[in-house]
Scaffold this motif. Structure first.
Motif, PDB file in Angstrom:
ATOM      1  N   LEU A  37      36.717  53.622  44.547  1.00  0.00           N
ATOM      2  CA  LEU A  37      35.787  54.686  44.192  1.00  0.00           C
ATOM      3  C   LEU A  37      34.975  54.262  42.989  1.00  0.00           C
ATOM      4  N   GLY A  38      33.800  54.822  42.880  1.00  0.00           N
ATOM      5  CA  GLY A  38      33.007  54.511  41.700  1.00  0.00           C
ATOM      6  C   GLY A  38      31.560  54.871  41.928  1.00  0.00           C
ATOM      7  N   ASP A  39      30.896  55.149  40.829  1.00  0.00           N
ATOM      8  CA  ASP A  39      29.499  55.558  40.887  1.00  0.00           C
ATOM      9  C   ASP A  39      28.621  54.371  41.294  1.00  0.00           C
ATOM     10  N   ASN A  40      27.368  54.656  41.606  1.00  0.00           N
ATOM     11  CA  ASN A  40      26.417  53.576  41.888  1.00  0.00           C
ATOM     12  C   ASN A  40      26.336  52.643  40.693  1.00  0.00           C
ATOM     13  N   GLY A  41      26.367  51.352  40.976  1.00  0.00           N
ATOM     14  CA  GLY A  41      26.261  50.375  39.903  1.00  0.00           C
ATOM     15  C   GLY A  41      27.588  50.014  39.253  1.00  0.00           C
ATOM     16  N   ALA A  42      28.692  50.620  39.724  1.00  0.00           N
ATOM     17  CA  ALA A  42      30.000  50.374  39.110  1.00  0.00           C
ATOM     18  C   ALA A  42      30.530  48.970  39.403  1.00  0.00           C
ATOM     19  N   GLY A  43      30.020  48.360  40.475  1.00  0.00           N
ATOM     20  CA  GLY A  43      30.469  47.008  40.820  1.00  0.00           C
ATOM     21  C   GLY A  43      31.252  46.928  42.124  1.00  0.00           C
ATOM     22  N   LYS A  44      31.238  48.019  42.907  1.00  0.00           N
ATOM     23  CA  LYS A  44      32.010  48.056  44.147  1.00  0.00           C
ATOM     24  C   LYS A  44      31.556  46.979  45.128  1.00  0.00           C
ATOM     25  N   SER A  45      30.237  46.892  45.335  1.00  0.00           N
ATOM     26  CA  SER A  45      29.731  45.915  46.308  1.00  0.00           C
ATOM     27  C   SER A  45      29.993  44.488  45.842  1.00  0.00           C
ATOM     28  N   THR A  46      29.858  44.259  44.543  1.00  0.00           N
ATOM     29  CA  THR A  46      30.130  42.922  44.004  1.00  0.00           C
ATOM     30  C   THR A  46      31.593  42.554  44.258  1.00  0.00           C
ATOM     31  N   LEU A  47      32.467  43.523  44.052  1.00  0.00           N
ATOM     32  CA  LEU A  47      33.895  43.294  44.276  1.00  0.00           C
ATOM     33  C   LEU A  47      34.175  42.925  45.731  1.00  0.00           C
ATOM     34  N   ILE A  48      33.588  43.670  46.656  1.00  0.00           N
ATOM     35  CA  ILE A  48      33.883  43.334  48.056  1.00  0.00           C
ATOM     36  C   ILE A  48      33.172  42.045  48.487  1.00  0.00           C
ATOM     37  N   ARG A  49      32.078  41.708  47.821  1.00  0.00           N
ATOM     38  CA  ARG A  49      31.448  40.421  48.138  1.00  0.00           C
ATOM     39  C   ARG A  49      32.347  39.265  47.701  1.00  0.00           C
ATOM     40  N   ILE A  50      33.128  39.488  46.665  1.00  0.00           N
ATOM     41  CA  ILE A  50      34.101  38.467  46.255  1.00  0.00           C
ATOM     42  C   ILE A  50      35.230  38.385  47.283  1.00  0.00           C
ATOM     43  N   LEU A  51      35.679  39.547  47.752  1.00  0.00           N
ATOM     44  CA  LEU A  51      36.753  39.553  48.756  1.00  0.00           C
ATOM     45  C   LEU A  51      36.297  38.961  50.079  1.00  0.00           C
ATOM     46  N   SER A  52      34.997  38.994  50.346  1.00  0.00           N
ATOM     47  CA  SER A  52      34.532  38.532  51.657  1.00  0.00           C
ATOM     48  C   SER A  52      33.795  37.194  51.582  1.00  0.00           C
ATOM     49  N   GLY A  53      33.904  36.501  50.459  1.00  0.00           N
ATOM     50  CA  GLY A  53      33.383  35.128  50.387  1.00  0.00           C
ATOM     51  C   GLY A  53      31.897  34.987  50.130  1.00  0.00           C
ATOM     52  N   VAL A  54      31.216  36.113  49.855  1.00  0.00           N
ATOM     53  CA  VAL A  54      29.783  36.035  49.548  1.00  0.00           C
ATOM     54  C   VAL A  54      29.578  35.522  48.119  1.00  0.00           C
ATOM     55  N   HIS A  55      30.402  36.033  47.181  1.00  0.00           N
ATOM     56  CA  HIS A  55      30.389  35.543  45.801  1.00  0.00           C
ATOM     57  C   HIS A  55      31.752  34.946  45.478  1.00  0.00           C
ATOM     58  N   GLN A  56      31.767  34.040  44.508  1.00  0.00           N
ATOM     59  CA  GLN A  56      33.027  33.512  44.011  1.00  0.00           C
ATOM     60  C   GLN A  56      33.277  34.105  42.618  1.00  0.00           C
ATOM     61  N   PRO A  57      34.558  34.341  42.274  1.00  0.00           N
ATOM     62  CA  PRO A  57      34.838  34.869  40.938  1.00  0.00           C
ATOM     63  C   PRO A  57      34.390  33.876  39.866  1.00  0.00           C
ATOM     64  N   SER A  58      33.949  34.379  38.705  1.00  0.00           N
ATOM     65  CA  SER A  58      33.643  33.493  37.577  1.00  0.00           C
ATOM     66  C   SER A  58      34.944  32.996  36.963  1.00  0.00           C
ATOM     67  N   SER A  59      35.964  33.874  36.965  1.00  0.00           N
ATOM     68  CA  SER A  59      37.312  33.447  36.577  1.00  0.00           C
ATOM     69  C   SER A  59      38.304  34.401  37.226  1.00  0.00           C
ATOM     70  N   GLY A  60      39.595  34.046  37.166  1.00  0.00           N
ATOM     71  CA  GLY A  60      40.613  34.844  37.843  1.00  0.00           C
ATOM     72  C   GLY A  60      40.876  34.268  39.224  1.00  0.00           C
ATOM     73  N   SER A  61      41.808  34.878  39.957  1.00  0.00           N
ATOM     74  CA  SER A  61      42.174  34.276  41.247  1.00  0.00           C
ATOM     75  C   SER A  61      42.321  35.298  42.354  1.00  0.00           C
ATOM     76  N   ILE A  62      42.255  34.778  43.573  1.00  0.00           N
ATOM     77  CA  ILE A  62      42.465  35.578  44.778  1.00  0.00           C
ATOM     78  C   ILE A  62      43.721  35.029  45.454  1.00  0.00           C
ATOM     79  N   GLU A  63      44.581  35.940  45.938  1.00  0.00           N
ATOM     80  CA  GLU A  63      45.774  35.502  46.661  1.00  0.00           C
ATOM     81  C   GLU A  63      45.812  36.158  48.034  1.00  0.00           C
ATOM     82  N   MET A  64      46.300  35.389  49.007  1.00  0.00           N
ATOM     83  CA  MET A  64      46.605  35.970  50.316  1.00  0.00           C
ATOM     84  C   MET A  64      48.061  35.675  50.612  1.00  0.00           C
ATOM     85  N   ASP A  65      48.813  36.701  51.000  1.00  0.00           N
ATOM     86  CA  ASP A  65      50.245  36.559  51.278  1.00  0.00           C
ATOM     87  C   ASP A  65      50.954  35.842  50.124  1.00  0.00           C
ATOM     88  N   GLY A  66      50.523  36.119  48.926  1.00  0.00           N
ATOM     89  CA  GLY A  66      51.197  35.575  47.756  1.00  0.00           C
ATOM     90  C   GLY A  66      50.766  34.175  47.334  1.00  0.00           C
TER      91      GLY A  66
END
Ligand SMILES: Nc1ncnc2c1ncn2[C@@H]1O[C@H](COP(=O)(O)OP(=O)(O)O)[C@@H](O)[C@H]1O
Ligand SMILES: [Mg+2]
Length: 268
Positions: A37-66
């Motif tokens: 949830l979040g207002d317009n501009g909160a970063g929701k779309s950016t977040l899902i673009r990271i989850l779906s491979g459109v953007h890469q994180p600047s730092s931090g990590s993604i895990e699948m099945d640990g």
């Protein structure tokens, strides 16, 4: 608790000097709906673009099945079972339902240069898959996608993702432009995907829609997770207040206006 299918650990995202996401940690589990949830501009779309491979994180990590993973492209995320359905289902209005269902993976008959798209087979599989999903108004695979309602298009895209083996379904504001009846239909399809064991990430700024399907909620304010809670832990009023807390009055008014405009348009 089980190992999450998909997790973000301390993810940050900047575009040049602009910091959009700050230290995001989130987990998505099989058979659960995570509402973002979040207002317009909160970063929701950016977040899902990271989850779906459109953007890469600047730092931090993604895990699948640990295990740590990276999604250098949307294709890489899709190959790992992450399906993203954009608003309006991302479908092609002039395609038939059967064609649209199988776009890119068309069944064929014949051999070599005589190989042709097997329309009958594609239609039969597509119609069965969407009907099994509870979309019983679709009975003819030759019908054009453009003739379907917004809710039916969304539902078709979700049924398609599930049919082709998605494990994580990401829905970016699937109910935003829909009337009540159509939105209810989409929410029912989301519940069906969850029942089938998928992990669903459901983005919305409509609290009622989130409460109808969500098991787990994260409220994003200015790119950070401002609240993270499970079903039953907060009331509708508390969630609404949380979301509004991140919005200036001006953007709140703009949102109400665009919300009313889109509902007017989608009235059926
Ligand atoms: N490619 C980009 N370059 C610079 N800023 C961006 C880019 N994508 C998004 N932003 C900014 O990030 C913020 C969050 O945007 P977005 O993720 O689309 O929010 P939401 O989906 O919650 O409305 C906005 O201020 C937006 O302008
Ligand atoms: Mg967005």
């Amino acid at each position: 608790m089980s190992v999450p299918i998909l997790a973000l650990r301390g993810v940050n995202k900047s575009f040049g000097p602009i910091d959009v996401l700050h230290d995001i940690t989130l987990e998505v589990r099989a058979g659960e709906v995570l509402c973002l949830l979040g207002d317009n501009g909160a970063g929701k779309s950016t977040l899902i673009r990271i989850l779906s491979g459109v953007h890469q994180p600047s730092s931090g990590s993604i895990e699948m099945d640990g295990a740590a993973v990276s999604f250098p492209s949307p294709r890489a995320a899709a190959d790992k079972g992450i399906a993203t359905v954009h608003q309006f289902g991302g479908t092609f209005p002039l395609m038939s339902i059967g064609r649209c269902f199988f776009v890119g993976v068309e069944p064929t008959k014949g051999w070599g240069p005589f190989r042709v798209y097997d329309r009958r087979k594609a239609n039969a599989i597509a119609v069965k898959a969407v009907r099994d999903f509870g979309i019983t108004r679709i009975d003819d695979g030759d019908r054009l996608v453009g003739g379907l309602s917004g809710g039916e298009r969304q539902s078709l895209a979700i049924a398609r993702a599930v049919h082709f083996g998605a494990r994580v379904l990401i829905l970016d504001e699937p109910t935003a432009a829909l009337g009540v009846k159509q939105a209810t239909h989409v929410l029912r399809i989301v519940n069906e995907a969850k029942r089938r064991g998928l992990a669903v990430v459901f983005i919305t700024h409509q609290v009622m829609h989130a409460m109808a399907v969500g098991d787990h909620f994260a409220v994003l304010i200015r790119g950070a997770v401002a609240a993270d809670f499970r079903k039953g832990e907060k009331s509708r009023e508390e969630i609404t207040d949380l979301m509004a807390g991140g919005a200036s009055m001006a953007s709140l008014e703009a949102e109400i206006e665009s919300h009313m405009a889109s509902h007017g348009e989608a009235a059926e």
